[in-house]
Design an enzyme around this catalytic site. Structure first.
Site, PDB file in Angstrom:
ATOM      1  CG  ASP A  58      69.960 -35.180  57.848  1.00 20.26           C
ATOM      2  OD1 ASP A  58      69.410 -35.773  58.789  1.00 20.26           O
ATOM      3  OD2 ASP A  58      69.957 -33.941  57.723  1.00 20.26           O
ATOM      4  CD  GLU A  60      69.165 -29.957  57.009  1.00 16.37           C
ATOM      5  OE1 GLU A  60      68.249 -29.276  57.510  1.00 16.37           O
ATOM      6  OE2 GLU A  60      69.754 -30.862  57.624  1.00 16.37           O
ATOM      7  CG  ASP A 160      65.396 -37.417  56.236  1.00 16.73           C
ATOM      8  OD1 ASP A 160      65.998 -36.423  55.798  1.00 16.73           O
ATOM      9  OD2 ASP A 160      65.357 -37.718  57.445  1.00 16.73           O
ATOM     10  CG  HIS A 221      69.313 -27.968  62.225  1.00 16.67           C
ATOM     11  ND1 HIS A 221      68.279 -28.884  62.280  1.00 16.67           N
ATOM     12  CD2 HIS A 221      69.464 -27.492  63.494  1.00 16.67           C
ATOM     13  CE1 HIS A 221      67.829 -28.948  63.520  1.00 16.67           C
ATOM     14  NE2 HIS A 221      68.528 -28.135  64.268  1.00 16.67           N
ATOM     15  CG  ASP A 226      72.442 -32.923  60.423  1.00 13.92           C
ATOM     16  OD1 ASP A 226      73.176 -32.549  61.354  1.00 13.92           O
ATOM     17  OD2 ASP A 226      71.366 -32.372  60.137  1.00 13.92           O
TER      18      ASP A 226
END
Length: 250
Positions: A58, A60, A160, A221, A226
């Site tokens: 995941d 960011e 992603d 987030h 996550d």
């Protein structure tokens, strides 16, 4: 094989479902059943998975608050976490985690830092994406590829690995490894298993946790948290009989 018939008895207003069970020599036996009990998710046992390991990922990325600003904003990955999860017990066996230094928009917006909890110091002291990908490839070699076990990435959505990483690698002339191509979209796995899309205003992961009655881990987030929440969701779906499949096969 079986089929379900709805029959109404003569002189009766009640309607009862019957299951017709195919027996040896084509004999048929009629048996009243509780359809809802048979097909309730709690009565479905965990199934063998197609892969030995799941690599839960995941990202960011840099961001701005307004949609207008995002329309002309080039995002860059700033957190790169991957959890290696055993498909037999859904336990994490290894973790790769690195912050990433952005170069196109090196200064994080206040909104981005507030949303992700990632500070300017975190990214300033980190490597650029090309170097992080080299570190990750070494981690893959040491922890995943050499094990001769099958694996596939797992993400929440297509962003992603279908958009973010390919786009940034293209823009920065970085060769993206072929093992990033196949992935499981946990949002679709949830929809197929539960019969509904996780539609909440605060995001897919919070929606899935709420609908599965699971507790939140860490902060939303934030990539590493996550990933942990996705693993929790996967374990719950597996208990309901879900077999996680690549995106193109779902």
């Amino acid at each position: 094989m079986f089929s379900i018939l709805t029959l109404k008895a003569s002189g009766s207003r009640s309607v009862k479902p019957l299951i017709l069970v195919a027996c040896r020599h084509y004999k048929v036996r009629k048996k009243p059943i509780d359809i809802h009990a048979v097909f309730h998710p709690r009565n479905i046992s965990r199934q063998p998975q197609l892969y030995d390991y799941f690599l839960v990922l995941d990202f960011e990325a840099t961001c701005e608050k307004s949609n207008q600003a995002m329309n002309c904003f080039q995002q860059e990955i700033i957190e790169f976490p991957v959890h290696k999860v055993n498909s037999n017990n859904f336990e994490t066996e290894a973790v790769f985690h690195s912050f990433v230094k952005p170069v196109i928009n090196p200064q994080l917006s206040n909104y981005c830092s507030s949303l992700t909890g990632i500070s300017q110091v975190d990214v300033d002291n980190s490597l650029e994406l090309s170097s992080v990908l080299e570190d990750f490839d070494r981690w893959m070699t040491n922890n995943v590829v050499t094990s001769e076990k099958s694996f596939i990435f797992v993400t929440s959505g297509d962003w992603d690995l279908k958009k973010m990483l390919p786009t940034e690698c293209r823009d920065k002339n970085i060769q993206m490894k072929s093992y990033f191509t196949d992935y499981v979209n946990i949002n679709k796995s949830f929809a197929y298993t539960m019969g509904k899309w996780p539609r909440f205003g605060k995001g897919r992961i919070p929606a899935m946790l709420a609908l599965l009655e699971l507790s939140q881990i860490g902060e939303f987030h934030r990539g590493v948290s996550d990933c942990q929440n996705i693993i929790s969701i996967m374990k719950s779906l597996a208990d309901k009989g879900c077999v996680f499949k690549p995106e193109e096969n779902t």
